[in-house]
Design a protein around this motif. Structure first.
Motif, short mmCIF file in Angstrom:
data_model
loop_
_atom_site.label_atom_id
_atom_site.label_comp_id
_atom_site.label_asym_id
_atom_site.label_seq_id
_atom_site.Cartn_x
_atom_site.Cartn_y
_atom_site.Cartn_z
N UNK A 356 0.80 -1.22 0.00
CA UNK A 356 0.00 0.00 0.00
C UNK A 356 0.83 1.26 0.00
N UNK A 357 1.83 1.33 0.87
CA UNK A 357 2.67 2.54 0.97
C UNK A 357 3.44 2.79 -0.32
N UNK A 365 2.71 10.23 -7.44
CA UNK A 365 3.81 10.90 -8.11
C UNK A 365 4.91 11.33 -7.17
N UNK A 366 4.94 10.74 -5.97
CA UNK A 366 5.96 11.10 -4.99
C UNK A 366 7.24 10.30 -5.16
N UNK A 367 7.07 9.04 -5.61
CA UNK A 367 8.22 8.16 -5.80
C UNK A 367 8.05 7.39 -7.10
N UNK A 368 9.13 6.90 -7.62
CA UNK A 368 9.10 5.93 -8.72
C UNK A 368 10.08 4.83 -8.35
N UNK A 369 9.71 3.56 -8.57
CA UNK A 369 10.62 2.47 -8.23
C UNK A 369 11.99 2.68 -8.88
N UNK A 378 7.31 -5.14 -5.92
CA UNK A 378 6.00 -4.51 -5.95
C UNK A 378 4.99 -5.34 -6.72
N UNK A 379 5.40 -5.83 -7.87
CA UNK A 379 4.48 -6.65 -8.67
C UNK A 379 4.16 -7.95 -7.94
N UNK A 380 5.18 -8.53 -7.29
CA UNK A 380 4.95 -9.78 -6.55
C UNK A 380 4.01 -9.58 -5.37
N UNK A 381 4.07 -8.40 -4.75
CA UNK A 381 3.23 -8.12 -3.58
C UNK A 381 1.82 -7.66 -3.94
N UNK A 399 1.95 1.44 -12.61
CA UNK A 399 3.36 1.31 -12.27
C UNK A 399 4.24 1.46 -13.52
N UNK A 400 3.82 0.81 -14.61
CA UNK A 400 4.55 0.93 -15.87
C UNK A 400 4.56 2.37 -16.36
#
Length: 442
Positions: A356-357, A365-369, A378-381, A399-400
């Motif tokens: 979630x976080x 738009x605060x972070x990008x992996x 992230x995808x696994x979770x 995400x993409x």
């Protein structure tokens, strides 16, 4: 004691309550809008109908609204009191109440296990089976769903009232594991046995969508309208699937028509209806379609729900709606709520911490992996937030889009490779890949 048409043994002496409760269970199975009325009729005929109180409690919890937590707790007390008045009730009733207590404490996975364990010798008893499936759906436990449905299918009598409904649940569990040929066969058999099995219809539509068989999917859903159009708000979700199929075919006018008339005909705040609306509007915009003022009603509802993190799946959709209209204050408030939720101890707190976080920060738009390992994690979770592969695909696409905005072509390609393990390549993902390529060549 009475054994109902779906194999549940209750302590009621009232024939009227017995019949009304059977109607309620059928309503749950077939997603009918009269289920609540049937439950009310059950309790009017027998105020101490233990199973009816338990079902009412689960129904409130599954709506995933913060204000209904207290209602579910009160209903649990009613069920426990009814058990005492019924001299301890039946074994079936006691299991339902124990499982409800776990669910009311935020332990949906534990509740599902209690229902499974309590009916080990009768895994095809429909109500506990269906409740456990619903709880696992909300916690993303597809493996548990398949184990339970496989066990139940192995014990069903094809002449039983629940046979088609159980097969429909099995078809969905198979589909969520990418076992599409088996899912298609099970789903079609389910509908043949029970034409009112909208969940089986739904499972088959998932197969067509995930395989990219858009024409077959559209024909299937249009051909089964008579069944799913009689559903409660589940009919909105079936129309959502139809909209996705038309979107892939590029028929944007038809998608907008479906959105207005069948996907979002009412401005409800049910999190499932919101998920339909948010994810489809986002896809339309990414496809270059102007959606007019359609974001406004969902964004307004999302703002009203900005402090509700009862279900992270719902909170993330609310966040996306506020992002879409540029509500920075609302976005910041909900991101902070999800951060705070992650510090808790219940199941949804753990889900907030694990997915979630980070997903909230990407959507906002605060972070990008930053690296492949984080993307893979992230995808696994993602399944942990619940819903189906088709519903969670919105987050995969988002995400993409986020990593693509930073020009990370390799990361977008990696997400696409993971995605293709379950879903056929489609036009929307290709457009995201093209946008990254254009950005890199500019």
């Amino acid at each position: 004691m009475k054994r109902d048409a779906y194999d549940l043994v209750t302590s009621t002496d009232s024939t009227e309550a017995h019949r009304a409760f059977e109607n309620a269970v059928f309503g749950i199975a077939a997603h009918r809008p009269n289920t609540a009325a049937a439950l009310q009729a059950t309790l009017a005929a027998d105020p101490d109908h233990v199973a009816a109180h338990a079902l009412k409690g689960f129904a409130n919890l599954i709506l995933a609204r913060s204000e209904l937590t207290a209602v579910a707790s009160a209903t649990l007390q009613d069920a426990q009191t009814a058990l005492i008045r019924k001299s301890g009730g039946t074994s079936d009733e006691r299991i339902l109440v124990i499982a409800l207590e776990a669910a009311a404490n935020g332990l949906f996975s534990t509740a599902a296990e209690l229902l499974d364990d309590g009916f080990t010798d009768r895994p095809a008893t429909f109500l506990p089976f269906k409740l456990a499936q619903a709880l696992r759906f909300m916690t993303g436990d597809a493996a548990g769903m398949l184990v339970a449905s496989t066990r139940a299918v192995g014990r069903i009598d094809t002449e039983a009232n629940s046979a088609g409904f159980i097969l429909g649940c099995h078809a969905f569990a198979l589909e969520e594991h990418g076992r599409y040929a088996e899912a298609l066969e099970a789903g079609q058999r389910a509908v043949a046995l029970q034409p009112d099995d909208s969940w089986g219809l739904h499972a088959v539509s998932h197969v067509f969508e995930m395989r990219g068989d858009t024409k077959e999917g559209i024909d299937w859903l249009e051909g089964s309208r008579r069944a799913w159009s009689r559903c409660n708000n589940f009919s909105f979700h079936m129309a959502w699937h139809l909209g996705l199929l038309h979107l892939e075919r590029g028929d944007h006018e038809r998608v907008l028509e479906l959105y207005d008339d069948e996907i979002r005909p009412q401005q409800t705040d049910d999190f499932r209806d919101m998920a339909n609306a948010v994810s489809l509007l986002w896809r339309l915009e990414q496809s270059g379609v102007h959606v007019g003022n359609r974001w406004m009603d969902v964004a307004e509802i999302a703002y009203r729900r900005r402090n509700d993190t009862t279900l992270i799946f719902a909170a993330l959709h609310n966040l996306a709606a506020m992002v879409a209209v540029g509500d920075r204050a609302g976005v910041a408030e909900l991101v902070a709520e999800i951060d705070a939720k992650a510090l808790g101890m219940d199941e949804q707190a753990q889900i907030a911490a694990e997915i979630g976080v980070p997903m909230a920060r990407v959507l906002a738009g605060l972070d990008a992996p930053a690296d492949q390992r984080m993307i893979d994690r992230m995808v696994a979770n993602l399944p942990k937030i619940g819903g189906s592969n088709a519903q969670r695909d919105f987050f995969v696409l988002a995400l993409a889009k986020a990593v693509g905005a930073g020009g990370d072509n390799a990361a977008v390609t990696r997400i696409g490779q993971i995605r293709q393990q379950l879903k056929a390549d489609d036009q929307l993902f290709k457009s995201i890949e093209r946008s990254v390529g254009m950005r890199l060549s500019a």
